[in-house]
Scaffold this motif. Structure first.
Motif, PDB file in Angstrom:
ATOM      1  N   ILE A  20       0.842  -1.201   0.000  1.00  0.00           N
ATOM      2  CA  ILE A  20       0.000   0.000   0.000  1.00  0.00           C
ATOM      3  C   ILE A  20       0.877   1.251   0.000  1.00  0.00           C
ATOM      4  O   ILE A  20       0.515   2.274  -0.584  1.00  0.00           O
ATOM      5  CB  ILE A  20      -0.981   0.012   1.196  1.00  0.00           C
ATOM      6  N   LEU A  23       1.618   1.941  -3.485  1.00  0.00           N
ATOM      7  CA  LEU A  23       0.434   2.513  -4.123  1.00  0.00           C
ATOM      8  C   LEU A  23       0.296   3.986  -3.767  1.00  0.00           C
ATOM      9  O   LEU A  23       0.056   4.830  -4.630  1.00  0.00           O
ATOM     10  CB  LEU A  23      -0.794   1.725  -3.664  1.00  0.00           C
ATOM     11  N   LEU A  83      -4.653   0.312 -10.955  1.00  0.00           N
ATOM     12  CA  LEU A  83      -3.980  -0.703 -10.146  1.00  0.00           C
ATOM     13  C   LEU A  83      -4.074  -2.053 -10.850  1.00  0.00           C
ATOM     14  O   LEU A  83      -5.173  -2.569 -11.069  1.00  0.00           O
ATOM     15  CB  LEU A  83      -4.636  -0.774  -8.762  1.00  0.00           C
ATOM     16  N   HIS A  85      -3.253  -6.050 -10.914  1.00  0.00           N
ATOM     17  CA  HIS A  85      -2.972  -7.161  -9.987  1.00  0.00           C
ATOM     18  C   HIS A  85      -1.917  -8.108 -10.547  1.00  0.00           C
ATOM     19  O   HIS A  85      -1.554  -8.075 -11.720  1.00  0.00           O
ATOM     20  CB  HIS A  85      -4.256  -7.934  -9.677  1.00  0.00           C
ATOM     21  N   MET A  94      -7.395  -5.740  -4.259  1.00  0.00           N
ATOM     22  CA  MET A  94      -7.161  -4.664  -3.306  1.00  0.00           C
ATOM     23  C   MET A  94      -7.996  -4.851  -2.047  1.00  0.00           C
ATOM     24  O   MET A  94      -7.540  -4.574  -0.934  1.00  0.00           O
ATOM     25  CB  MET A  94      -7.469  -3.322  -3.959  1.00  0.00           C
ATOM     26  N   GLU A  99      -5.592  -4.134   1.425  1.00  0.00           N
ATOM     27  CA  GLU A  99      -5.026  -2.842   1.044  1.00  0.00           C
ATOM     28  C   GLU A  99      -6.069  -1.730   1.049  1.00  0.00           C
ATOM     29  O   GLU A  99      -5.756  -0.578   1.362  1.00  0.00           O
ATOM     30  CB  GLU A  99      -4.381  -2.953  -0.337  1.00  0.00           C
ATOM     31  N   TRP A 100      -7.305  -2.068   0.708  1.00  0.00           N
ATOM     32  CA  TRP A 100      -8.347  -1.045   0.714  1.00  0.00           C
ATOM     33  C   TRP A 100      -8.595  -0.556   2.140  1.00  0.00           C
ATOM     34  O   TRP A 100      -8.759   0.642   2.391  1.00  0.00           O
ATOM     35  CB  TRP A 100      -9.628  -1.593   0.093  1.00  0.00           C
ATOM     36  N   ALA A 119      -9.214  -0.934 -10.867  1.00  0.00           N
ATOM     37  CA  ALA A 119      -8.530  -2.228 -10.950  1.00  0.00           C
ATOM     38  C   ALA A 119      -9.254  -3.139 -11.941  1.00  0.00           C
ATOM     39  O   ALA A 119     -10.331  -3.651 -11.640  1.00  0.00           O
ATOM     40  CB  ALA A 119      -8.485  -2.881  -9.572  1.00  0.00           C
TER      41      ALA A 119
END
Length: 202
Positions: A20, A23, A83, A85, A94, A99-100, A119
């Motif tokens: 993250i 990100l 994003l 994967h 995510m 990660e969210w 995503a």
């Protein structure tokens, strides 16, 4: 229901935080606003897009900040982070990896602003066109998917407000796409990028 992702579910917390962080590092360059809304909730808009290039439907999720749905921000446009994967993942990674949740916590602590995370499901394509020309995922992403997303959601115009990142296979895809099209993205990052595949840039 999407397939259970054992890798994401068992990923150590420190590893998820590292991902993250990668990100957020790229998101920091897309002109983020710290404005938020206490009356709306963050949500994931997960749907399928019918691709004429791929001759199939491609699932995707758009992770929306809380203010996106508030009455006060109906005309506001947002930066976007694409994003990608890794191999074996999907458009919900995510959320499955946690990660969210970490991103939501960072927003609550006012450590990061509000932006959309988009995503798509990349299957096993490495986000490029296959050598035999049968699976043109790169063409799909650039010519169909990005224009569709930017017509459908309130996304801020200009490369400075567009970032792309990815993990493993997605890291390769993010670097490949951003380096081939610097006019589209103001920032790019990759985590554990799978760089063993290096066909010439199209």
């Amino acid at each position: 229901m999407r397939p259970y992702n054992a890798e994401a579910a068992t990923m150590p917390l420190h590893f998820r935080k590292f991902r993250i962080a990668a990100l957020i590092a790229v998101a920091a360059f897309v002109g983020l606003s710290l404005a938020g809304s206490a009356h709306a909730q963050e949500r994931a808009d997960c749907r399928a897009f019918r691709s004429m290039v791929l001759h199939s439907s491609v699932r995707y999720c758009v992770f929306l900040p809380a203010s996106y749905s508030s009455q006060a921000a109906k005309t506001e446009r947002y930066p976007v982070l694409y994003l990608l994967h890794g191999l074996g993942g999907n458009e919900q990674e995510m959320a499955l990896s946690g990660e969210w949740t970490l991103l939501q916590d960072l927003r609550k602590d006012h450590k990061v602003g509000e932006f959309l995370v988009v995503a798509p499901d990349g299957s096993d394509t490495f986000y490029i066109n296959s050598q035999d020309g049968k699976t043109r995922y790169g063409d799909f992403f650039l010519r169909e998917f990005m224009p569709f997303i930017e017509r459908t959601y309130r996304i801020r115009a200009g490369r400075a407000s567009h970032g792309i990142t990815g993990f493993s296979m997605g890291g390769y895809g993010a670097l490949r796409i951003a380096f081939a099209h610097p006019e589209l993205f103001g920032s790019v990052s990759a985590h554990s990028a799978a760089l063993m595949r290096l066909p010439p840039l199209a």
